[in-house]
Design a protein around this motif. Structure first.
Motif, PDB file in Angstrom:
ATOM      1  N   VAL A 125    -121.048  31.043 -21.408  1.00 16.08           N
ATOM      2  CA  VAL A 125    -119.698  30.710 -20.948  1.00 16.08           C
ATOM      3  C   VAL A 125    -119.166  31.843 -20.069  1.00 16.08           C
ATOM      4  N   ARG A 126    -119.359  33.080 -20.514  1.00 16.34           N
ATOM      5  CA  ARG A 126    -118.864  34.245 -19.741  1.00 16.34           C
ATOM      6  C   ARG A 126    -119.526  34.298 -18.358  1.00 16.34           C
ATOM      7  N   PHE A 127    -120.816  33.976 -18.314  1.00 19.94           N
ATOM      8  CA  PHE A 127    -121.544  34.018 -17.045  1.00 19.94           C
ATOM      9  C   PHE A 127    -121.463  32.696 -16.286  1.00 19.94           C
ATOM     10  N   ASN A 128    -120.850  31.700 -16.917  1.00 20.31           N
ATOM     11  CA  ASN A 128    -120.769  30.358 -16.336  1.00 20.31           C
ATOM     12  C   ASN A 128    -122.164  29.817 -16.028  1.00 20.31           C
ATOM     13  N   ASN A 129    -123.115  30.155 -16.917  1.00 20.47           N
ATOM     14  CA  ASN A 129    -124.500  29.744 -16.729  1.00 20.47           C
ATOM     15  C   ASN A 129    -125.247  29.924 -18.059  1.00 20.47           C
ATOM     16  N   MET A 130    -125.634  28.832 -18.670  1.00 22.53           N
ATOM     17  CA  MET A 130    -126.309  28.901 -19.966  1.00 22.53           C
ATOM     18  C   MET A 130    -127.718  29.493 -19.890  1.00 22.53           C
ATOM     19  N   LYS A 131    -128.296  29.585 -18.694  1.00 17.44           N
ATOM     20  CA  LYS A 131    -129.631  30.173 -18.559  1.00 17.44           C
ATOM     21  C   LYS A 131    -129.679  31.600 -19.097  1.00 17.44           C
ATOM     22  N   ILE A 132    -128.554  32.298 -19.007  1.00 17.00           N
ATOM     23  CA  ILE A 132    -128.561  33.706 -19.421  1.00 17.00           C
ATOM     24  C   ILE A 132    -128.871  33.873 -20.908  1.00 17.00           C
ATOM     25  N   VAL A 133    -128.522  32.890 -21.730  1.00 15.92           N
ATOM     26  CA  VAL A 133    -128.767  33.022 -23.168  1.00 15.92           C
ATOM     27  C   VAL A 133    -130.268  33.143 -23.430  1.00 15.92           C
ATOM     28  N   LYS A 134    -131.051  32.263 -22.835  1.00 16.14           N
ATOM     29  CA  LYS A 134    -132.512  32.325 -23.004  1.00 16.14           C
ATOM     30  C   LYS A 134    -133.074  33.592 -22.340  1.00 16.14           C
ATOM     31  N   GLN A 135    -132.561  33.946 -21.170  1.00 14.89           N
ATOM     32  CA  GLN A 135    -133.015  35.158 -20.492  1.00 14.89           C
ATOM     33  C   GLN A 135    -132.711  36.398 -21.337  1.00 14.89           C
ATOM     34  N   PHE A 136    -131.556  36.409 -21.969  1.00 14.21           N
ATOM     35  CA  PHE A 136    -131.156  37.539 -22.808  1.00 14.21           C
ATOM     36  C   PHE A 136    -132.130  37.699 -23.979  1.00 14.21           C
ATOM     37  N   TRP A 137    -132.550  36.571 -24.565  1.00 14.34           N
ATOM     38  CA  TRP A 137    -133.510  36.610 -25.670  1.00 14.34           C
ATOM     39  C   TRP A 137    -134.863  37.159 -25.225  1.00 14.34           C
ATOM     40  N   LYS A 138    -135.223  36.994 -23.962  1.00 14.14           N
ATOM     41  CA  LYS A 138    -136.576  37.335 -23.506  1.00 14.14           C
ATOM     42  C   LYS A 138    -136.745  38.788 -23.089  1.00 14.14           C
ATOM     43  N   GLN A 139    -135.716  39.580 -23.161  1.00 15.91           N
ATOM     44  CA  GLN A 139    -135.856  41.004 -22.837  1.00 15.91           C
ATOM     45  C   GLN A 139    -135.544  41.826 -24.074  1.00 15.91           C
ATOM     46  N   ASP A 140    -135.789  43.105 -24.013  1.00 16.32           N
ATOM     47  CA  ASP A 140    -135.651  43.952 -25.201  1.00 16.32           C
ATOM     48  C   ASP A 140    -134.445  44.882 -25.156  1.00 16.32           C
ATOM     49  N   PHE A 141    -133.381  44.454 -24.496  1.00 16.20           N
ATOM     50  CA  PHE A 141    -132.164  45.276 -24.521  1.00 16.20           C
ATOM     51  C   PHE A 141    -130.938  44.442 -24.874  1.00 16.20           C
ATOM     52  N   PRO A 142    -130.828  44.144 -26.184  1.00 11.59           N
ATOM     53  CA  PRO A 142    -129.733  43.299 -26.668  1.00 11.59           C
ATOM     54  C   PRO A 142    -128.422  44.014 -26.938  1.00 11.59           C
ATOM     55  N   GLY A 143    -128.436  45.334 -26.872  1.00  6.62           N
ATOM     56  CA  GLY A 143    -127.261  46.078 -27.299  1.00  6.62           C
ATOM     57  C   GLY A 143    -127.319  46.290 -28.803  1.00  6.62           C
ATOM     58  N   ILE A 144    -126.350  47.038 -29.307  1.00  7.33           N
ATOM     59  CA  ILE A 144    -126.398  47.491 -30.699  1.00  7.33           C
ATOM     60  C   ILE A 144    -125.063  47.251 -31.392  1.00  7.33           C
ATOM     61  N   TYR A 145    -125.154  46.731 -32.610  1.00 13.13           N
ATOM     62  CA  TYR A 145    -123.984  46.675 -33.482  1.00 13.13           C
ATOM     63  C   TYR A 145    -123.950  47.948 -34.326  1.00 13.13           C
ATOM     64  N   PHE A 146    -122.733  48.422 -34.521  1.00 13.70           N
ATOM     65  CA  PHE A 146    -122.507  49.613 -35.336  1.00 13.70           C
ATOM     66  C   PHE A 146    -121.596  49.298 -36.515  1.00 13.70           C
ATOM     67  N   LYS A 147    -121.861  49.969 -37.617  1.00 19.03           N
ATOM     68  CA  LYS A 147    -120.960  50.021 -38.769  1.00 19.03           C
ATOM     69  C   LYS A 147    -120.080  51.257 -38.556  1.00 19.03           C
ATOM     70  N   VAL A 148    -118.803  51.152 -38.881  1.00 19.35           N
ATOM     71  CA  VAL A 148    -117.897  52.295 -38.768  1.00 19.35           C
ATOM     72  C   VAL A 148    -117.825  52.977 -40.133  1.00 19.35           C
ATOM     73  N   VAL A 149    -118.475  54.121 -40.239  1.00 14.29           N
ATOM     74  CA  VAL A 149    -118.516  54.882 -41.486  1.00 14.29           C
ATOM     75  C   VAL A 149    -117.213  55.656 -41.663  1.00 14.29           C
ATOM     76  N   GLN A 150    -116.719  56.192 -40.551  1.00 16.20           N
ATOM     77  CA  GLN A 150    -115.427  56.897 -40.553  1.00 16.20           C
ATOM     78  C   GLN A 150    -114.629  56.393 -39.367  1.00 16.20           C
ATOM     79  N   THR A 151    -113.440  55.873 -39.641  1.00 14.70           N
ATOM     80  CA  THR A 151    -112.609  55.258 -38.608  1.00 14.70           C
ATOM     81  C   THR A 151    -111.950  56.308 -37.718  1.00 14.70           C
ATOM     82  N   GLY A 152    -111.466  55.827 -36.573  1.00 14.75           N
ATOM     83  CA  GLY A 152    -110.725  56.712 -35.678  1.00 14.75           C
ATOM     84  C   GLY A 152    -110.721  56.187 -34.255  1.00 14.75           C
ATOM     85  N   GLU A 153    -110.146  56.986 -33.374  1.00 15.03           N
ATOM     86  CA  GLU A 153    -109.980  56.638 -31.965  1.00 15.03           C
ATOM     87  C   GLU A 153    -111.173  57.139 -31.141  1.00 15.03           C
TER      88      GLU A 153
END
Length: 185
Positions: A125-153
């Motif tokens: 939806v963001r790219f206005n093109n659903m092809k990106i979803v499959k393309q995103f799966w086919k490469q090895d740079f998905p980004g990273i989720y983080f847990k916040v152990v200590q909060t702050g700015e």
């Protein structure tokens, strides 16, 4: 590693092929610092709590270096940082060298690496093109989720200093490849 941009999105309803879609993926850089809380980035819309936010997905980081790859595939897109729905655009986030459990200090904040992002239709939806979803799966740079152990700015320009390395754990790229295999991609 350095934060290049902190990105926030508002709750947005859009018409996607005749269906109303509610999303927070339209994130844009903000000039001020952002507060990283235990389950979310304060002020950032999370529209699907099943797949976004929460303890293990409080903050999503994506590498600025990956943008070059996507810009070649989508040269006509209106490029802004935050394009992938990331809260933190980081100069050089390398999923092949970062392990689950690795921990970073950013100012007063402590972030722990938890897992890769799995793309959903809202990226299309963001790219206005659903092809990106499959393309995103086919490469090895998905980004990273983080847990916040200590909060702050945190703010653009802040450095991520590694304070714990978990080399015994798989890298984010390895976890992502395993997920891709599970899904038959």
């Amino acid at each position: 590693m350095k934060i290049i941009a902190t990105n926030i999105g508002e709750r947005k309803e859009i018409d996607w092929k005749g269906k109303t879609v509610t999303t927070g993926i339209f994130k844009y850089p903000v000039e001020k610092s952002v507060f990283l809380d235990k389950e979310e980035v304060k002020g950032d819309a999370i529209c699907n709590r099943e797949h976004h936010g929460g303890i293990d997905q409080a903050v999503y980081g994506y590498s600025l270096k990956h943008y070059d790859y996507w810009k070649e595939l989508y040269p006509d897109s209106d490029w802004d940082l935050g394009m992938f729905g990331e809260n933190l655009t980081i100069d050089d986030l390398d999923e092949s060298k970062i392990h689950v459990g690795d921990t970073y200090k950013v100012g007063e904040v402590i972030l722990e690496v938890t897992k890769p992002r799995q793309p959903c239709m809202k990226l299309g939806v963001r790219f206005n093109n659903m092809k990106i979803v499959k393309q995103f799966w086919k490469q090895d740079f998905p980004g990273i989720y983080f847990k916040v152990v200590q909060t702050g700015e945190v703010k653009a320009g802040d450095e991520l200093e590694q304070i714990k390395k978990c080399s015994e754990n798989p890298t984010i790229a390895e976890v992502y490849r395993n997920k891709r295999t599970e899904k038959g991609m």
